[in-house]
Design a protein around this motif. Sequence first.
Motif, PDB file in Angstrom:
ATOM      1  N   ALA A   1     -34.058  34.845  39.227  1.00 53.06           N
ATOM      2  CA  ALA A   1     -33.148  34.916  37.990  1.00 53.06           C
ATOM      3  C   ALA A   1     -32.215  35.978  37.031  1.00 53.06           C
ATOM      4  O   ALA A   1     -32.915  37.460  37.499  1.00 53.06           O
ATOM      5  N   VAL A   2     -31.029  36.346  36.875  1.00 52.72           N
ATOM      6  CA  VAL A   2     -30.343  37.119  36.212  1.00 52.72           C
ATOM      7  C   VAL A   2     -30.436  36.975  34.778  1.00 52.72           C
ATOM      8  O   VAL A   2     -29.508  35.930  34.911  1.00 52.72           O
ATOM      9  N   LEU A   3     -30.407  37.383  34.147  1.00 54.86           N
ATOM     10  CA  LEU A   3     -30.032  37.338  32.293  1.00 54.86           C
ATOM     11  C   LEU A   3     -29.395  38.134  32.518  1.00 54.86           C
ATOM     12  O   LEU A   3     -29.228  39.134  32.410  1.00 54.86           O
TER      13      LEU A   3
ATOM     14  N   GLU B   1     -27.892  43.622  31.287  1.00 52.13           N
ATOM     15  CA  GLU B   1     -28.660  42.314  31.594  1.00 52.13           C
ATOM     16  C   GLU B   1     -29.878  42.816  32.769  1.00 52.13           C
ATOM     17  O   GLU B   1     -30.049  44.568  33.082  1.00 52.13           O
ATOM     18  N   PHE B   2     -30.393  41.849  33.583  1.00 54.77           N
ATOM     19  CA  PHE B   2     -31.808  41.719  34.010  1.00 54.77           C
ATOM     20  C   PHE B   2     -32.278  41.552  34.670  1.00 54.77           C
ATOM     21  O   PHE B   2     -31.744  40.143  34.678  1.00 54.77           O
ATOM     22  N   ARG B   3     -32.742  41.835  35.865  1.00 52.25           N
ATOM     23  CA  ARG B   3     -33.553  39.831  37.080  1.00 52.25           C
ATOM     24  C   ARG B   3     -34.888  39.882  36.799  1.00 52.25           C
ATOM     25  O   ARG B   3     -35.568  41.236  36.223  1.00 52.25           O
ATOM     26  N   TYR B   4     -35.246  39.050  36.858  1.00 53.30           N
ATOM     27  CA  TYR B   4     -36.746  38.659  36.506  1.00 53.30           C
ATOM     28  C   TYR B   4     -36.876  37.209  37.533  1.00 53.30           C
ATOM     29  O   TYR B   4     -36.192  36.044  37.207  1.00 53.30           O
TER      30      TYR B   4
ATOM     31  N   HIS C   1     -38.360  43.880  29.406  1.00 55.62           N
ATOM     32  CA  HIS C   1     -37.920  44.297  31.254  1.00 55.62           C
ATOM     33  C   HIS C   1     -37.170  45.598  31.597  1.00 55.62           C
ATOM     34  O   HIS C   1     -36.337  45.205  32.282  1.00 55.62           O
ATOM     35  N   LYS C   2     -36.830  46.395  30.309  1.00 55.89           N
ATOM     36  CA  LYS C   2     -36.439  47.879  30.827  1.00 55.89           C
ATOM     37  C   LYS C   2     -35.082  47.375  31.661  1.00 55.89           C
ATOM     38  O   LYS C   2     -34.685  48.126  32.542  1.00 55.89           O
TER      39      LYS C   2
ATOM     40  N   LYS D   1     -27.814  32.547  36.922  1.00 55.60           N
ATOM     41  CA  LYS D   1     -27.894  33.051  36.148  1.00 55.60           C
ATOM     42  C   LYS D   1     -27.823  32.577  35.115  1.00 55.60           C
ATOM     43  O   LYS D   1     -28.008  31.378  34.909  1.00 55.60           O
ATOM     44  N   TYR D   2     -28.592  33.085  33.873  1.00 57.96           N
ATOM     45  CA  TYR D   2     -28.482  32.467  32.753  1.00 57.96           C
ATOM     46  C   TYR D   2     -28.052  33.854  31.849  1.00 57.96           C
ATOM     47  O   TYR D   2     -27.737  35.215  31.892  1.00 57.96           O
TER      48      TYR D   2
END
Length: 188
Positions: A55-57, A49-52, A34-35, A2-3
């Motif tokens: 990772a979850v930002l 938030e979004f996943r990449y 990142h939609k 997580k960030y």
Amino acid sequence: MKYLIVGLGNIGPQYELTRHNIGFLVLDRLAELHKAPAFSSDRLAFTTEFRYKNAVLHLIKPTTFMNLSGKAVSHWLNTLKIPKENMMVITDDLALPYGKLRIKSKGSNGGHNGLGNIQEVLGSQDYPRLRFGVGSNFSKGKQVDYVLSNFDQNEMAELPIHLDRCSEAIVSFCMAGIERTMNQFNTK
């Protein structure tokens, strides 16, 4: 992993396209690329938030105004249980030419009140930050007027390119770490 990605700025339409709001503008662009869901009002910040990859930002735009950003940062670090080395703060910097990025793993607040408050509340200056150069084209004593003024026409034309680079740097920080990100983005 997580960030916490913190964009510094001031709320309200009068500040929307000002140099001091570059942190908000970067997060808006990152979320768009990142939609991510639309930012929603939450405790002390607008959040999304979004996943990449793995990772979850978590993106926050503090609603505490710039000079009290530390309160929002501390709350979200604690609530999400994210270590400060997994946080990046995006802010404007008068000491850098327009569009130049400077990424650091820690450092002084450089006279920036938002960073100063974060440092005071966290009791540390050991957290990553991305400084976006807004230049210093102002006369003596007019610093506040300058950072709270809108980008000029030429700056606005280049802004999308710079926002995309900032977004790339943030993703790089989360995926490749601070050292590789500094090596890649501080040299351009």
